[in-house]
Design an enzyme around this catalytic site. Structure first.
Site, PDB file in Angstrom:
ATOM      1  N   ASP A 184     -11.811  -7.734  21.520  1.00 16.81           N
ATOM      2  CA  ASP A 184     -10.657  -7.638  22.466  1.00 16.81           C
ATOM      3  C   ASP A 184     -11.243  -7.244  23.868  1.00 16.81           C
ATOM      4  O   ASP A 184     -10.936  -8.015  24.824  1.00 16.81           O
ATOM      5  CB  ASP A 184      -9.576  -6.842  22.158  1.00 16.81           C
ATOM      6  CG  ASP A 184      -8.504  -6.937  23.414  1.00 16.81           C
ATOM      7  OD1 ASP A 184      -8.173  -8.052  23.685  1.00 16.81           O
ATOM      8  OD2 ASP A 184      -8.214  -5.677  23.751  1.00 16.81           O
ATOM      9  N   CYS A 217       0.748  -1.120   0.184  1.00 16.13           N
ATOM     10  CA  CYS A 217       0.191  -0.029  -0.036  1.00 16.13           C
ATOM     11  C   CYS A 217       0.960   1.033  -0.075  1.00 16.13           C
ATOM     12  O   CYS A 217       2.052   1.147   0.565  1.00 16.13           O
ATOM     13  CB  CYS A 217      -0.861  -0.073   1.283  1.00 16.13           C
ATOM     14  SG  CYS A 217      -2.393  -0.974   0.852  1.00 16.13           S
TER      15      CYS A 217
END
Length: 307
Positions: free
Chosen positions: A112, A62
């Site tokens: 998480d 990228c």
């Protein structure tokens, strides 16, 4: 990495989303923002924005991009949360991966922070997708929806005399062909006003686009601009402004181009520099605008050639 140095910059937007499934009591924790690690949605928003800004460090191929806007929002259901990431830049390549990275990392952050409150089998992340992208070639087309006739006139004493081959004009011809222009007339002329005026007189109103290549500089034999400027009935100054701005980011010599553009009768006339680099860079910069002109203008010569 893919070379994007010759791609014009534009405003580019992308929106991506992901979905996290969790038990209803976990979704209530998202509504209240009360977990042992803090507010999951606020934390995930920051994580998603950070992911958008650092995507080039996470995905090897990228390109680094200036992120002008990044936002993460949510839609809460009874047993799921949909994460929506929106990213904007002004650059030569899109921000799809930045938006996808933002949605993904925001979902992982929520996962998480909720995992102490349920079993692993009760939570899952799914359906991470690109929902929309805007800008670049997907929005600003670089190919005509229907053919339009074009003429390429190369102005060069040396090429006309056979002392060197033409590369600039042939490169422009190739680019126009790829953009859907057809048929394409091609000719080489010496740097003589009379020859140029005769050629334009023959081609105007028969070809939707007339492109000259050469004669836009500051030399005494650079007669193209001075010869053709009086013929223009409607100027299109923005075309050459865009071409020069694009060129100056690649070479300071682009500032010396005196190129002009506008309507000559019913034809669009554009004057390009005589070097291959200058000609192709200029055409790269203005091609989306040219395609748009032929899409919206109804009084141009009939697509495909003669009226």
């Amino acid at each position: 990495m893919k070379d994007v140095g010759m791609k014009p910059e534009s405003l580019r937007r992308a929106r991506a989303s992901a979905e996290l499934l969790a038990p209803p009591h976990c979704i209530e924790l998202l509504r209240s923002g009360d977990t042992e690690k803090g507010d999951p949605l606020k934390t995930a928003r920051v994580a998603g924005i950070l992911a958008a800004k650092r995507t080039d460090e996470l995905i090897p191929l990228c390109h680094p991009l200036p992120i002008h806007r990044a936002e993460v929002t949510y839609e809460l259901g009874d047993d799921r949360v949909r994460i929506i990431a929106e990213v904007e830049t002004i650059g030569p390549t899109g921000v799809e991966m930045e938006a996808l990275a933002a949605a993904s990392l925001a979902a992982l952050t929520i996962y998480d922070m909720l995992k102490p409150y349920c079993e692993p089998a009760e939570m899952s992340i799914r359906d991470c997708r690109l929902d929309e992208k805007r800008g670049g070639k997907s929005q600003y087309k670089r190919k005509l929806p229907a053919p339009a006739a074009a003429a390429v006139l190369v102005l060069s004493d040396t090429v006309a005399a056979g002392r060197k081959p033409d590369t600039a004009g042939r490169a422009v011809e190739s680019e126009l062909t790829a953009a859907g222009f057809a048929p394409i007339y091609y000719a080489v002329l010496p740097d003589e006003p009379a020859a140029l005026l005769d050629a334009i007189g023959e081609l105007r109103d028969r070809y939707a686009l007339i492109m000259t290549v050469g004669g836009t500089g500051i030399g005494k034999r650079d007669i193209t601009v001075d010869t053709l400027k009086p013929l223009i009935t409607r100027e299109l100054p923005g075309l050459m402004e865009a071409a020069r701005a694009f060129g100056q980011r690649r070479t300071p010599y682009a500032a010396m181009s005196r190129g002009i553009a506008g309507f000559v009768g019913d034809s669009v006339l554009v004057t390009l520099p005589g070097s291959r680099g200058g000609a192709t860079e200029s055409l790269t910069a203005i091609l989306p605008s040219l395609v748009h002109i032929f899409e919206v203008c109804r009084d141009l010569p009939h697509p495909g050639g003669y009226q």
